[in-house]
Design a protein around this motif. Structure first.
Motif, PDB file in Angstrom:
ATOM      1  N   ALA A 103      10.112 -40.603  58.286  1.00 20.21           N
ATOM      2  CA  ALA A 103      10.192 -42.063  58.437  1.00 20.21           C
ATOM      3  C   ALA A 103       8.818 -42.651  58.732  1.00 20.21           C
ATOM      4  O   ALA A 103       8.460 -43.721  58.214  1.00 20.21           O
ATOM      5  CB  ALA A 103      11.173 -42.418  59.555  1.00 20.21           C
ATOM      6  N   PHE A 104       8.019 -41.959  59.555  1.00 21.15           N
ATOM      7  CA  PHE A 104       6.684 -42.450  59.900  1.00 21.15           C
ATOM      8  C   PHE A 104       5.780 -42.484  58.672  1.00 21.15           C
ATOM      9  O   PHE A 104       4.990 -43.419  58.491  1.00 21.15           O
ATOM     10  CB  PHE A 104       6.066 -41.557  60.978  1.00 21.15           C
ATOM     11  CG  PHE A 104       4.649 -41.910  61.328  1.00 21.15           C
ATOM     12  CD1 PHE A 104       4.368 -42.991  62.150  1.00 21.15           C
ATOM     13  CD2 PHE A 104       3.584 -41.170  60.824  1.00 21.15           C
ATOM     14  CE1 PHE A 104       3.060 -43.325  62.467  1.00 21.15           C
ATOM     15  CE2 PHE A 104       2.274 -41.499  61.133  1.00 21.15           C
ATOM     16  CZ  PHE A 104       2.012 -42.579  61.964  1.00 21.15           C
ATOM     17  N   VAL A 105       5.885 -41.466  57.822  1.00 19.11           N
ATOM     18  CA  VAL A 105       5.036 -41.378  56.639  1.00 19.11           C
ATOM     19  C   VAL A 105       5.445 -42.385  55.570  1.00 19.11           C
ATOM     20  O   VAL A 105       4.595 -43.035  54.942  1.00 19.11           O
ATOM     21  CB  VAL A 105       5.061 -39.945  56.056  1.00 19.11           C
ATOM     22  CG1 VAL A 105       4.330 -39.889  54.716  1.00 19.11           C
ATOM     23  CG2 VAL A 105       4.448 -38.955  57.038  1.00 19.11           C
ATOM     24  N   LEU A 106       6.744 -42.556  55.371  1.00 15.55           N
ATOM     25  CA  LEU A 106       7.226 -43.375  54.255  1.00 15.55           C
ATOM     26  C   LEU A 106       7.397 -44.851  54.596  1.00 15.55           C
ATOM     27  O   LEU A 106       7.320 -45.707  53.704  1.00 15.55           O
ATOM     28  CB  LEU A 106       8.564 -42.820  53.745  1.00 15.55           C
ATOM     29  CG  LEU A 106       8.537 -41.409  53.166  1.00 15.55           C
ATOM     30  CD1 LEU A 106       9.934 -41.020  52.682  1.00 15.55           C
ATOM     31  CD2 LEU A 106       7.527 -41.299  52.030  1.00 15.55           C
ATOM     32  N   LEU A 107       7.641 -45.156  55.869  1.00 13.91           N
ATOM     33  CA  LEU A 107       7.944 -46.539  56.246  1.00 13.91           C
ATOM     34  C   LEU A 107       6.877 -47.082  57.181  1.00 13.91           C
ATOM     35  O   LEU A 107       6.611 -46.509  58.240  1.00 13.91           O
ATOM     36  CB  LEU A 107       9.317 -46.616  56.934  1.00 13.91           C
ATOM     37  CG  LEU A 107      10.511 -46.142  56.113  1.00 13.91           C
ATOM     38  CD1 LEU A 107      11.768 -46.138  56.978  1.00 13.91           C
ATOM     39  CD2 LEU A 107      10.708 -47.018  54.885  1.00 13.91           C
ATOM     40  N   ARG A 108       6.273 -48.180  56.801  1.00  6.96           N
ATOM     41  CA  ARG A 108       5.264 -48.827  57.623  1.00  6.96           C
ATOM     42  C   ARG A 108       5.813 -50.166  58.126  1.00  6.96           C
ATOM     43  O   ARG A 108       6.686 -50.767  57.496  1.00  6.96           O
ATOM     44  CB  ARG A 108       3.987 -49.079  56.822  1.00  6.96           C
ATOM     45  CG  ARG A 108       3.444 -47.850  56.110  1.00  6.96           C
ATOM     46  CD  ARG A 108       3.207 -46.697  57.070  1.00  6.96           C
ATOM     47  NE  ARG A 108       2.195 -47.009  58.060  1.00  6.96           N
ATOM     48  CZ  ARG A 108       1.961 -46.252  59.130  1.00  6.96           C
ATOM     49  NH1 ARG A 108       2.710 -45.198  59.373  1.00  6.96           N
ATOM     50  NH2 ARG A 108       1.006 -46.587  59.975  1.00  6.96           N
ATOM     51  N   PRO A 109       5.312 -50.654  59.259  1.00  6.38           N
ATOM     52  CA  PRO A 109       5.757 -51.965  59.756  1.00  6.38           C
ATOM     53  C   PRO A 109       5.534 -53.040  58.701  1.00  6.38           C
ATOM     54  O   PRO A 109       4.498 -53.051  58.025  1.00  6.38           O
ATOM     55  CB  PRO A 109       4.869 -52.203  60.985  1.00  6.38           C
ATOM     56  CG  PRO A 109       4.442 -50.838  61.415  1.00  6.38           C
ATOM     57  CD  PRO A 109       4.319 -50.022  60.162  1.00  6.38           C
ATOM     58  N   PRO A 110       6.495 -53.930  58.527  1.00  8.75           N
ATOM     59  CA  PRO A 110       6.359 -54.974  57.500  1.00  8.75           C
ATOM     60  C   PRO A 110       5.216 -55.926  57.793  1.00  8.75           C
ATOM     61  O   PRO A 110       4.925 -56.254  58.946  1.00  8.75           O
ATOM     62  CB  PRO A 110       7.709 -55.697  57.552  1.00  8.75           C
ATOM     63  CG  PRO A 110       8.238 -55.422  58.923  1.00  8.75           C
ATOM     64  CD  PRO A 110       7.754 -54.050  59.281  1.00  8.75           C
ATOM     65  N   LYS A 111       4.561 -56.372  56.742  1.00  9.50           N
ATOM     66  CA  LYS A 111       3.468 -57.328  56.868  1.00  9.50           C
ATOM     67  C   LYS A 111       4.006 -58.731  57.162  1.00  9.50           C
ATOM     68  O   LYS A 111       5.148 -59.063  56.819  1.00  9.50           O
ATOM     69  CB  LYS A 111       2.632 -57.357  55.589  1.00  9.50           C
ATOM     70  CG  LYS A 111       1.952 -56.042  55.249  1.00  9.50           C
ATOM     71  CD  LYS A 111       0.879 -55.703  56.257  1.00  9.50           C
ATOM     72  CE  LYS A 111       0.133 -54.433  55.859  1.00  9.50           C
ATOM     73  NZ  LYS A 111      -0.902 -54.081  56.849  1.00  9.50           N
ATOM     74  N   PHE A 112       3.167 -59.525  57.778  1.00  8.61           N
ATOM     75  CA  PHE A 112       3.523 -60.912  58.085  1.00  8.61           C
ATOM     76  C   PHE A 112       3.192 -61.792  56.884  1.00  8.61           C
ATOM     77  O   PHE A 112       2.090 -61.735  56.336  1.00  8.61           O
ATOM     78  CB  PHE A 112       2.739 -61.383  59.311  1.00  8.61           C
ATOM     79  CG  PHE A 112       2.953 -62.828  59.648  1.00  8.61           C
ATOM     80  CD1 PHE A 112       4.128 -63.247  60.229  1.00  8.61           C
ATOM     81  CD2 PHE A 112       1.979 -63.771  59.377  1.00  8.61           C
ATOM     82  CE1 PHE A 112       4.331 -64.587  60.544  1.00  8.61           C
ATOM     83  CE2 PHE A 112       2.165 -65.101  59.681  1.00  8.61           C
ATOM     84  CZ  PHE A 112       3.349 -65.508  60.270  1.00  8.61           C
TER      85      PHE A 112
END
Length: 267
Positions: A103-112
Motif C-alpha cells: 500500500a505504501f509503494v502503490l498509493l500516495r497521498p492525494p494531491k491538492f
C-alpha cells in the motif's frame, strides 16, 4: 474519500476482524488473556493498544490540518497493529507488514487541487522576479514555498498554504512555489536539506528586494534547524500576514530585519 484513504483505513482497522476470526491459535489466545505488566485490570493486549492510542494523541496535538491528522492516525494505528500481531501471531504479522508495504509503494497521498494563489516558479523566473526584481517589482514581497513532490508533509500542508495564499495576497505580497526535485540547486543555495529525513520541507522563505527576510523553519544561532510546527496561527504570526504589505514596507524592508535577528535567539 480516495482509494488511498479507504485502503489505509482498512489496514488501520484490520486487527479487530483478525482477532475475531483468524487469531485462534494457543499462542494468540494466551497473548489476549495475558495480564498486563503496568495496570492489573488490563491485559497485555489492552496495554499495547492504550499505549498506541496515547502516542497517537501526543502526535496529533501538533498537527494543523485534517490531512496531517489522517497521516498520523494511519501511521500509528498500523504500527500498533504490527506490535500486537508480533505477540499474537508472527506469521500474520509478516502478511500484514507485506500488505502495508504494498500500500505504501502503490498509493500516495492525494494531491491538492483546490483554489490557490501561487505562482509556480522555475530557476529563471525566480531570478527575474524574486532574486533580481526590477522597477515596480522591487516593491513586492515574495513568500516562496520550497517543496518536493515526494514529501508527504508538503502534500498534507498544501490546503493550509493554499488558503493562506488566497487570504494574504495583494499587489505588494505574492506567493510562489518551487519544486526542489526539479531545481535542487536552489535548495542547496538556501541551505535546505532534501534528504528523506529532513526537517526543512516544506520551507517558506520571505524575500524583499532580492534578499531573504525570514524563513520557517529557521536556524538557531549555532546553525541547527528548529523543528517548527506550521499551523495557520504560527505562519500568520511569523510572517506578519495580518499586516498589510504596504505597512510592512513603510516599516522598512518587510519589517523583517529585526525579526530575522530575533529568530536566531528564540531557541
Amino acid at each position: 474519500c480516495t482509494v488511498y484513504h479507504a485502503v489505509n483505513a482498512l489496514l488501520c482497522a484490520a486487527y479487530l476482524p483478525l482477532r475475531m476470526y483468524w487469531l485462534d491459535s494457543e499462542v494468540s489466545q494466551a497473548f489476549m488473556q495475558e495480564p498486563g505488566s503496568w495496570v492489573e485490570s488490563l491485559t497485555r493486549e489492552q496495554e499495547i493498544a492504550c499505549f498506541g492510542a496515547f502516542v497517537l494523541f501526543l502526535k496529533t496535538r501538533k498537527t494543523s490540518t485534517l490531512e496531517q491528522v489522517c497521516e498520523k492516525v494511519f501511521l500509528f494505528s498500523k504500527l500498533t497493529t504490527l506490535v500486537l500481531l508480533f505477540f499474537a501471531s508472527k506469521t500474520t504479522m509478516v502478511g500484514y507488514f507485506l500488505a502495508v508495504t504494498v500500500a505504501f509503494v502503490l498509493l500516495r497521498p492525494p494531491k491538492f487541487f483546490g483554489d490557490e494563489e501561487f505562482e509556480y516558479l522555475h530557476a529563471s523566473s525566480f531570478d527575474a522576479q524574486v532574486r533580481n526584481p526590477k522597477g515596480d517589482m522591487r516593491k513586492t514581497t515574495w513568500l516562496v514555498v520550497f517543496h518536493a513532490d515526494w514529501c508527504e508533509k508538503c502534500t498534507t500542508l498544501e490546503p493550509l498554504l493554499a488558503k493562506l495564499s488566497l487570504r494574504h495576497s495583494d499587489e505588494g505580497r505574492k506567493w510562489g512555489k518551487i519544486d526542489l526535485v526539479h531545481f535542487p540547486e536552489l535548495g542547496k543555495e538556501f541551505n535546505i536539506d532534501m534528504t528523506p529525513y529532513t526537517k526543512q520541507l516544506p520551507t517558506v522563505i520571505e524575500f524583499f528586494k532580492g534578499r531573504e527576510i525570514r524563513r520557517l523553519p529557521f536556524f538557531k544561532s549555532d546553525g541547527k534547524v528548529v523543528d517548527s510546527t506550521m499551523s495557520e496561527q504560527i505562519l500568520v504570526k511569523h510572517f506578519e500576514l495580518s499586516t498589510s504589505s504596504t505597512d510592512l514596507r513603510d516599516r522598512g524592508g518587510s519589517g523583517g530585519a529585526k525579526k530575522k535577528a530575533a529568530n536566531s535567539k528564540e531557541e
